[in-house]
Design an enzyme around this catalytic site. Structure first.
Site, PDB file in Angstrom:
ATOM      1  N   GLY A   1      -4.582 -52.379 -15.492  1.00 49.25           N
ATOM      2  CA  GLY A   1      -5.542 -52.344 -14.394  1.00 49.25           C
ATOM      3  C   GLY A   1      -5.037 -52.902 -13.075  1.00 49.25           C
ATOM      4  N   THR A   2      -3.740 -52.715 -12.787  1.00 48.83           N
ATOM      5  CA  THR A   2      -3.220 -53.217 -11.505  1.00 48.83           C
ATOM      6  C   THR A   2      -3.831 -52.450 -10.329  1.00 48.83           C
ATOM      7  OG1 THR A   2      -1.275 -51.810 -11.799  1.00 48.83           O
ATOM      8  CG2 THR A   2      -1.045 -54.127 -12.405  1.00 48.83           C
TER       9      THR A   2
ATOM     10  N   ASN B   1      -7.594 -39.218  -8.728  1.00 48.75           N
ATOM     11  CA  ASN B   1      -6.565 -39.766  -9.615  1.00 48.75           C
ATOM     12  C   ASN B   1      -5.399 -40.273  -8.774  1.00 48.75           C
ATOM     13  OD1 ASN B   1      -5.173 -40.192 -12.191  1.00 48.75           O
ATOM     14  ND2 ASN B   1      -3.888 -38.455 -11.616  1.00 48.75           N
TER      15      ASN B   1
ATOM     16  N   HIS C   1      -1.337 -40.777  -8.964  1.00 49.89           N
ATOM     17  CA  HIS C   1      -0.169 -40.365  -9.754  1.00 49.89           C
ATOM     18  C   HIS C   1       1.089 -40.943  -9.111  1.00 49.89           C
ATOM     19  CE1 HIS C   1       2.200 -37.947 -12.494  1.00 49.89           C
ATOM     20  NE2 HIS C   1       2.967 -37.622 -11.465  1.00 49.89           N
TER      21      HIS C   1
ATOM     22  N   ASP D   1      -2.719 -32.854 -12.627  1.00 51.86           N
ATOM     23  CA  ASP D   1      -2.143 -33.224 -11.319  1.00 51.86           C
ATOM     24  C   ASP D   1      -2.105 -32.047 -10.341  1.00 51.86           C
ATOM     25  OD1 ASP D   1      -1.635 -35.770 -12.451  1.00 51.86           O
ATOM     26  OD2 ASP D   1       0.325 -35.144 -13.156  1.00 51.86           O
TER      27      ASP D   1
ATOM     28  N   GLU E   1       1.090 -47.058  -4.364  1.00 47.15           N
ATOM     29  CA  GLU E   1      -0.176 -46.922  -5.103  1.00 47.15           C
ATOM     30  C   GLU E   1      -1.252 -47.880  -4.613  1.00 47.15           C
ATOM     31  OE1 GLU E   1       0.125 -46.662  -9.448  1.00 47.15           O
ATOM     32  OE2 GLU E   1       2.263 -46.259  -9.213  1.00 47.15           O
TER      33      GLU E   1
ATOM     34  N   GLN F   1       4.366 -50.631  -2.939  1.00 49.18           N
ATOM     35  CA  GLN F   1       4.532 -50.028  -1.614  1.00 49.18           C
ATOM     36  C   GLN F   1       3.672 -48.777  -1.400  1.00 49.18           C
ATOM     37  OE1 GLN F   1       8.673 -49.400  -0.619  1.00 49.18           O
ATOM     38  NE2 GLN F   1       9.257 -51.496  -1.136  1.00 49.18           N
TER      39      GLN F   1
ATOM     40  N   ARG G   1     -13.289 -34.586 -31.059  1.00 52.65           N
ATOM     41  CA  ARG G   1     -13.129 -34.719 -29.609  1.00 52.65           C
ATOM     42  C   ARG G   1     -14.428 -34.308 -28.905  1.00 52.65           C
ATOM     43  NH1 ARG G   1      -9.787 -36.850 -25.437  1.00 52.65           N
ATOM     44  NH2 ARG G   1      -8.288 -37.137 -27.081  1.00 52.65           N
TER      45      ARG G   1
END
Length: 208
Positions: free
Chosen positions: A12-13, A108, A110, A151, A181, A179, A66
């Protein structure tokens, strides 16, 4: 006030970067209303708890199929009534019904400059291993809307990061986080919260 729900599988950074940005006033008109993980041992859940944010764990492993998981997962998400869903290292395939329901309201992060090193199989350290194996000189991160592909949704923000001599996948991963995300994910949320982003013909347009 934009209601933001964060989905995360690990440490969870990026979640922390978003929570810090809200606290610092770098994300305005938004609040984090919940965190959902598929992993009960995810440190992200502890981060949420410490910040007083509601959290839940829902794992495909706990369901006989699922389809059963997807139904319960979508119900859990809907119950939190989010305006925006943020995938911050969430390693579960998003049900198609959820993608349709939250079209252009799910983003999202990536760890590459899409369309490089993205798609099926490219996640976590694998992205950085592939970049180093190819010998690229510039990597980075991308925030994009989520669609039915992997993506492939409309790109919101990208930031480049230089590869340095002697980089290992772990070192490069950390630099891309620090730098790129942790900067562009909060910025994208702030832009959305303030009505600055439109999707036109499959591409995003950002108001100046």
């Amino acid at each position: 006030m934009l209601r933001v729900l964060v989905l995360v599988s690990g440490g969870g950074t990026n979640l922390q970067a978003v929570m810090d940005a809200v606290k610092a006033g770098n994300i305005t008109n938004a609040e984090i209303i919940g965190v959902i993980s598929n992993n009960k041992n995810a440190y992200a859940l502890e981060r949420a708890q410490k910040a007083g944010v509601a959290s839940a764990c829902i794992s495909p492993k706990d369901y006989e199929s699922r389809e059963a998981f997807n139904t319960e997962f979508l119900k859990t998400v809907d119950d939190m009534q989010p305006d925006l869903i943020v995938l911050a290292g969430f390693l579960v395939v998003i049900p198609e019904a959820m993608i349709q329901k939250y079209r252009n309201r799910m983003i999202n992060i990536h760890p590459s400059l899409i369309p490089s090193f993205c798609g099926k199989g490219y996640y976590g350290l694998k992205v950085h291993e592939a970049a180093l194996a190819r010998g690229v000189k510039v990597v980075g991160a991308t925030v994009h809307f989520v669609d039915e592909g992997t993506d492939t949704g409309p790109i919101i923000l990208q930031k480049a990061v230089e590869v340095q001599n002697g980089d290992t996948p772990e070192v490069l991963q950390r630099r891309v986080m620090e730098q790129a995300e942790w900067k562009i994910l909060p910025k994208a949320i702030d832009l959305i919260a303030n009505g600055k982003i439109q999707v036109i013909d499959g591409k995003t347009v950002i108001e100046a």
